[in-house]
Design an enzyme around this catalytic site. Structure first.
Site, PDB file in Angstrom:
ATOM      1  N   SER A 187       0.843  -1.188   0.000  1.00 14.05           N
ATOM      2  CA  SER A 187       0.000   0.000   0.000  1.00 14.05           C
ATOM      3  C   SER A 187       0.882   1.244   0.000  1.00 14.05           C
ATOM      4  O   SER A 187       1.991   1.214   0.531  1.00 14.05           O
ATOM      5  CB  SER A 187      -0.876   0.004   1.256  1.00 14.05           C
ATOM      6  OG  SER A 187      -1.495   1.272   1.425  1.00 14.05           O
ATOM      7  N   TYR A 215      -1.280  -0.430  10.712  1.00 16.10           N
ATOM      8  CA  TYR A 215      -1.396  -0.763   9.302  1.00 16.10           C
ATOM      9  C   TYR A 215      -0.171  -0.260   8.538  1.00 16.10           C
ATOM     10  O   TYR A 215       0.444  -0.989   7.775  1.00 16.10           O
ATOM     11  CB  TYR A 215      -2.681  -0.181   8.712  1.00 16.10           C
ATOM     12  CG  TYR A 215      -2.869  -0.480   7.243  1.00 16.10           C
ATOM     13  CD1 TYR A 215      -2.914   0.537   6.298  1.00 16.10           C
ATOM     14  CD2 TYR A 215      -2.992  -1.797   6.803  1.00 16.10           C
ATOM     15  CE1 TYR A 215      -3.083   0.251   4.950  1.00 16.10           C
ATOM     16  CE2 TYR A 215      -3.156  -2.086   5.459  1.00 16.10           C
ATOM     17  CZ  TYR A 215      -3.203  -1.060   4.542  1.00 16.10           C
ATOM     18  OH  TYR A 215      -3.352  -1.346   3.207  1.00 16.10           O
TER      19      TYR A 215
END
Lengths: 268, 264
Positions: free
Chosen positions: B163, B179
């Site tokens: 990501s 995350y």
């Protein structure tokens, strides 16, 4: 005459600034160091104690380590020994409660693990010991985040308002995308993880005037490496005095940056 | 006599035809984790459309209606139960597929940990381990377990769905502590893996899908900020094109699905 009063103002301004700087340089402050019983943490504790700071030196041994007992004996008024395992969040909360209301100028997140020097296979692809992953992440990443959260009010209440975390260029993408040393998967992953977490933390604490600094200590000849000579090793004394200079020079506007012990800005 | 031999020939012909289309030995094989929904499901669909052989894996595939529907629709989609945090299960599936070369191992399964759990000042530390186990250890263990399968294939690619949130240089607003840490950690292990497996001719990709409108980003959709979401179809379509072009010389590069590089 206009020029006289202006030069007078200038002299006053210089005097005031010098006085303030002098005040802040010599004013005793408080530092909390994790993993203070040996290596980099111990050297930080020694040097700050020598500067006249109050040092809250933490360790996770069952008994107070001899190194810290000796330091405390040398500086009885200013070195405090506390037991803290950074993986234990209840312990972190208890310690924060103990120091509630006390300003802490500088939090040095130093406690960290590197992994076995003899059993390197456990961090090498193909023979990874995945059961170790948690301890790397909990010690090197989660603990520092939790401690920073827990002691936030103490730092906000201080004059200097600084959070430091000891990272490593061994965990930098700059090094790993060019010439990684083999293995060290969990250690490197934990350093990449802490780097991004503390950049976020820098942004989250900016509104409190807190400065977050991520440091690379260089290749330090610590006790654990007594039997391992690595090229380019420096003494703890050299590394920490360099890092302290970097810490002293930090401005809130530079929060969230990565420096080495020489003050050089490092790439992620 | 004539009728039975005609029927026999017909039967033989149908059988051979069935074998030929079912195995499609020319077609590459992709193993996808987290194929039950989101971009995992879309990867399954788009690669199946190409006629590739898909081994679609999920934690509880028997409950995943959409995935089951895809498997029913395409002959070349098979389903395996696989929880990327269950290392015994990973080893068992790897053993089951021991003779199956895998052209692309697509480490897609991942979780965000949810935004509300990762707000500084009230962080919920309980979710940290799950985020790390699924997002970092999962891909690493999968890569270890399937490296021989990948090395035995023609394409030899391990592609990791990372990501842009894992880019330290791109951090703008503070959020998603776990995350982001997990994606930065994933990037780091995969940069190292790229080095480790290069001499086996295996390519390790680190590619972000960009912003996609799926269950995963519901925490962002809730914010009503008019963010530029792609549909899963748009995102995966571009992503697959990037995978197509991603060769050994690119191994360890951190890209987004546009083909552009992310800063570390």
């Amino acid at each position: 005459m206009v020029s006289t009063s202006r030069s007078k103002q200038l002299v006053q301004l210089v005097a005031l600034t010098t006085g303030l700087l002098w005040f802040s340089w010599t004013e005793a402050a408080t530092v909390l160091v994790t993993g203070a019983n040996r290596g980099i943490g111990l050297e930080f504790s020694k040097q700050y104690a020598a500067k006249g700071w109050k040092v809250i030196a933490t360790h996770r041994r069952p008994e107070n380590p001899a190194t810290l007992k000796a330091l405390s004996a040398k500086y009885p008024a200013s070195v405090v020994i506390e037991r803290l395992d950074v993986q234990d969040h209840a312990m972190i909360e208890d310690l924060a409660k103990k120091f509630e209301g006390e300003p802490i100028d500088l939090l040095i997140n130093n406690a960290g693990i590197f992994g076995s020097l003899t059993n390197r296979q456990e961090q090498m692809f193909g023979t990874l010991d995945h059961t170790l992953f948690d301890s790397f992440m909990h010690t090197n990443v989660l603990g520092p985040i939790k401690i920073s959260e827990a002691f936030l009010e103490n730092i906000k209440a201080s004059d200097r308002k600084q959070i430091v975390i000891v990272s490593a260029t061994a965990g930098s993408f700059a090094l790993n995308s060019r010439n990684p040393y083999p293995g060290g998967y969990f250690y490197k992953a934990s350093k990449a993880a802490l780097n991004i977490a503390f950049v976020s933390l820098a942004k989250d604490t900016k509104r409190f005037g807190i400065t977050v600094t991520i440091l690379s200590p260089g290749q330090v000849k610590v006790e654990k490496l007594a039997d391992h000579t690595i090229p380019g090793q420096i003494s703890p004394e050299e590394s920490i005095s360099g890092m302290i200079r970097v810490i002293e020079s930090q401005m809130p506007t530079a929060s969230g940056r990565f420096f080495d012990y020489k003050g050089k800005s490092r790439q992620w | 006599m004539r009728l039975s031999s005609a029927l026999g020939t017909l039967l033989l012909g149908v059988t051979f035809w069935h074998i030929a289309t079912a195995t499609a030995t020319d077609s590459p094989t992709v193993l996808i984790t987290g194929a039950s929904r989101g971009i995992g499901l879309e990867f399954t669909r788009q690669y199946a459309d190409r006629g590739w052989n898909i081994i679609a894996t999920a934690r509880t595939p028997q409950d995943d209606e959409l995935l089951q529907a895809l498997a029913a629709q395409y002959d070349n989609v098979s389903i395996e139960q696989l929880d990327v945090t269950d290392h015994a299960e990973i080893d068992a599936v790897a053993k089951k597929l021991a003779d199956q070369p895998i052209d692309i191992l697509l480490n897609n399964a991942g979780i965000s940990g949810e935004m509300e759990n990762q707000i500084f000042g009230k962080i919920n530390y309980d979710v940290f381990d799950d985020v790390m186990m699924i997002n970092v250890v999962g891909p690493l263990k999968m890569s270890e377990a399937f490296i021989d399968h990948v090395a035995a294939s023609d394409m030899k690619k391990i592609i990791n769905v990372t990501s842009g949130e894992g880019s330290i240089g791109r951090v703008q607003f503070p959020a998603l502590y776990f995350y982001r840490s997990s994606k930065s950690a994933l990037n780091m292990v995969m940069v190292n893996l790229a080095r480790t497996v290069k001499d086996r001719g295996v390519t390790v990709g680190i590619i972000g899908p960009g912003l996609v409108r799926t269950d995963f980003t519901s925490y962002l959709q809730k914010l009503n900020m008019n963010l530029p979401f792609q549909t899963p179809e748009e995102s995966v379509n571009k992503y697959i094109a990037v995978i197509d072009d991603y060769g050994l010389e690119d191994s360890g590069s951190y890209l987004r699905n546009t083909g552009d590089t992310y800063p570390w």
